[in-house]
Write a protein that holds these residues in place. Structure first.
Motif, short mmCIF file in Angstrom:
data_model
loop_
_atom_site.label_atom_id
_atom_site.label_comp_id
_atom_site.label_asym_id
_atom_site.label_seq_id
_atom_site.Cartn_x
_atom_site.Cartn_y
_atom_site.Cartn_z
N HIS A 6 13.52 46.04 11.01
CA HIS A 6 12.62 45.69 12.10
C HIS A 6 11.23 45.46 11.52
CE1 HIS A 6 9.99 46.06 15.59
NE2 HIS A 6 11.05 45.93 16.38
N ILE A 7 10.76 44.21 11.58
CA ILE A 7 9.43 43.86 11.08
C ILE A 7 8.54 43.59 12.28
CG2 ILE A 7 8.08 42.22 9.72
CD1 ILE A 7 10.52 41.73 8.00
N THR A 8 7.49 44.38 12.43
CA THR A 8 6.60 44.21 13.57
C THR A 8 5.73 42.97 13.37
OG1 THR A 8 4.79 45.52 12.64
CG2 THR A 8 6.50 46.71 13.88
N THR A 9 5.26 42.44 14.48
CA THR A 9 4.38 41.28 14.43
C THR A 9 3.12 41.59 13.62
OG1 THR A 9 5.20 40.52 16.57
CG2 THR A 9 3.10 39.61 15.82
N ALA A 10 2.56 42.79 13.83
CA ALA A 10 1.34 43.17 13.12
C ALA A 10 1.57 43.21 11.61
CB ALA A 10 0.85 44.52 13.62
N GLU A 11 2.70 43.77 11.19
CA GLU A 11 3.00 43.85 9.76
C GLU A 11 3.15 42.46 9.17
OE1 GLU A 11 6.51 45.46 6.71
OE2 GLU A 11 6.74 45.73 8.89
N ALA A 12 3.89 41.60 9.86
CA ALA A 12 4.15 40.26 9.33
C ALA A 12 2.87 39.44 9.22
CB ALA A 12 5.18 39.56 10.20
N TYR A 13 2.11 39.40 10.31
CA TYR A 13 0.92 38.55 10.33
C TYR A 13 -0.20 39.11 9.46
CZ TYR A 13 2.62 35.28 13.83
OH TYR A 13 3.33 34.30 14.49
N GLY A 14 -0.19 40.42 9.25
CA GLY A 14 -1.21 41.02 8.40
C GLY A 14 -0.94 40.82 6.92
N SER A 15 0.20 40.24 6.58
CA SER A 15 0.59 40.15 5.18
C SER A 15 0.35 38.78 4.56
CB SER A 15 2.08 40.49 5.04
OG SER A 15 2.89 39.55 5.73
N ILE A 16 -0.09 37.80 5.35
CA ILE A 16 -0.28 36.46 4.78
C ILE A 16 -1.65 35.91 5.16
CG2 ILE A 16 2.19 35.94 4.80
CD1 ILE A 16 1.79 34.26 7.23
N LYS A 17 -2.11 34.97 4.35
CA LYS A 17 -3.39 34.32 4.58
C LYS A 17 -3.13 32.91 5.09
CE LYS A 17 -7.77 33.15 2.29
NZ LYS A 17 -8.52 33.18 1.02
N PRO A 18 -3.66 32.57 6.27
CA PRO A 18 -3.42 31.23 6.82
C PRO A 18 -3.97 30.13 5.91
CG PRO A 18 -4.35 32.70 8.48
CD PRO A 18 -4.47 33.41 7.17
N LYS A 19 -3.30 28.99 5.94
CA LYS A 19 -3.78 27.82 5.19
C LYS A 19 -3.26 26.57 5.88
CE LYS A 19 0.07 28.09 1.85
NZ LYS A 19 0.69 29.31 2.42
N LEU A 20 -3.98 25.49 5.74
CA LEU A 20 -3.58 24.24 6.37
C LEU A 20 -2.36 23.68 5.66
CD1 LEU A 20 -7.04 22.55 6.98
CD2 LEU A 20 -5.54 23.64 8.68
N PRO A 21 -1.35 23.21 6.41
CA PRO A 21 -0.17 22.63 5.77
C PRO A 21 -0.50 21.30 5.13
CG PRO A 21 -0.07 22.34 8.14
CD PRO A 21 -1.27 23.20 7.87
N THR A 22 0.26 20.93 4.13
CA THR A 22 0.02 19.67 3.41
C THR A 22 0.79 18.51 4.03
OG1 THR A 22 1.81 20.23 1.87
CG2 THR A 22 -0.43 20.85 1.24
N CYS A 23 1.76 18.81 4.93
CA CYS A 23 2.56 17.76 5.55
C CYS A 23 2.61 17.97 7.06
CB CYS A 23 3.99 17.77 5.00
SG CYS A 23 4.10 17.40 3.24
N ASP A 24 2.76 16.89 7.80
CA ASP A 24 2.89 16.94 9.25
C ASP A 24 4.30 17.39 9.62
OD1 ASP A 24 2.02 16.11 12.08
OD2 ASP A 24 3.84 14.93 11.76
N MET A 25 4.41 18.30 10.59
CA MET A 25 5.71 18.84 10.96
C MET A 25 6.67 17.75 11.44
SD MET A 25 7.77 21.38 11.29
CE MET A 25 6.66 22.72 10.91
N HIS A 26 6.18 16.80 12.22
CA HIS A 26 7.04 15.72 12.70
C HIS A 26 7.62 14.92 11.54
CE1 HIS A 26 6.23 16.08 17.03
NE2 HIS A 26 4.99 16.34 16.71
N MET A 27 6.81 14.65 10.52
CA MET A 27 7.29 13.90 9.36
C MET A 27 8.32 14.69 8.58
SD MET A 27 5.82 11.02 9.62
CE MET A 27 6.33 10.37 8.02
N LEU A 28 8.12 16.00 8.45
CA LEU A 28 9.08 16.83 7.73
C LEU A 28 10.44 16.81 8.42
CD1 LEU A 28 6.89 19.96 6.86
CD2 LEU A 28 7.70 18.19 5.28
#
Length: 269
Positions: A171-193
């Motif tokens: 069981h991974i809580t939302t707080a644990e998961a989101y607190g573990s990574i640093k946001p960054k802008l994606p290099t590709c558009d989701m629709h294109m992927l």
């Protein structure tokens, strides 16, 4: 009235920035799968809510089904109901089971009491209950942005693929998961992927949470590797974990075995 709130998987998941309200903006494709709970709502002389199946932490009052009922009750004269939730979708798995339960509660109440609320109106209520709740109102593949509550139609069709979802009992809580990574802008558009063949998704379509959570929970990496070894065309962690799924172009091999405490769902998309 009886219905079956279903889970979803994420085809790619990118955290793009931290919001001033403390939430995160993201990009992902939400895709429904039929691993389902069961939810029955009936008119009753008194308000009653009970559960069976997997144990759900917290009090009944904190359950999203009851919160959805109370939310609608603020604006409409809803009579008392008896709600029974049979919980099958694992919690803390990134499958959106609780969000689905909330959205399906709104859907059932809308039909049961002939409120005639549009899908747009139901989505607006669902957004007040959780970031991805609104997805389950229409329950069709979308590209989700903002908090995961702003949608565009997704031009992806996985019909004919077999999906195997593996929950390793973590069981991974939302707080644990989101607190573990640093946001960054994606290099590709989701629709294109998503327009690219599923066969190349392994190289281009990623879940940002894997980089942070796989070292902490090596079982997740092991499940993903095993799915690829079994012939999956694409495999990924879904949501903020901890479930991992594989997409098989052909029928998934029957000998795919995981430890006894793992929950495994297999179905045709």
């Amino acid at each position: 009235m009886l219905d079956f709130p279903n889970a979803k998987i994420n085809l790619g998941l990118y955290l793009t920035e931290k919001r001033p309200d403390g939430f995160h903006n993201l990009q992902s494709c939400f895709y429904p799968v039929q691993w389902s709970d069961a939810l029955e709502i009936l008119p009753s002389e008194r308000e009653q809510f009970d559960m069976s199946g997997l144990p759900v932490p917290g009090s009944a009052e904190s359950n999203l089904c009851l919160k959805a009922y109370k939310l609608l009750q603020q604006d409409y004269s809803l009579p008392p109901v008896h709600m029974h939730l049979h919980k099958v979708i694992p919690m803390g798995a990134g499958l959106g089971g609780g969000s689905a339960d909330a959205a399906f509660t709104l859907r059932i109440l809308n039909k049961l009491f002939e409120l005639n609320l549009s899908a747009d109106t139901l989505e607006n209520y669902a957004r007040q209950l959780g970031s991805d709740c609104a997805f389950f109102v229409r329950n069709k593949p979308v590209v989700a942005t903002q908090r995961g509550d702003v949608f565009e139609p997704a031009t992806v069709d996985l019909k004919g693929y077999t999906c195997v979802v593996v929950y390793p009992g973590i069981h991974i809580t939302t707080a644990e998961a989101y607190g573990s990574i640093k946001p960054k802008l994606p290099t590709c558009d989701m629709h294109m992927l998503l327009k690219q063949d599923v066969e190349v998704w392994r190289s281009v379509l990623h879940n940002d949470f894997e980089e942070a959570l796989f070292p902490k929970y090596p079982e997740l990496q092991q499940v993903k590797n095993k799915l690829y070894e079994a012939g999956a065309t694409y495999a990924s962690m879904t949501g903020s974990g901890s479930a991992v799924y594989g997409l098989f172009k052909e029928k998934a091999p029957g000998e795919l075995v995981f430890p006894g405490h793992y929950a495994v769902w297999k179905g045709l998309l």
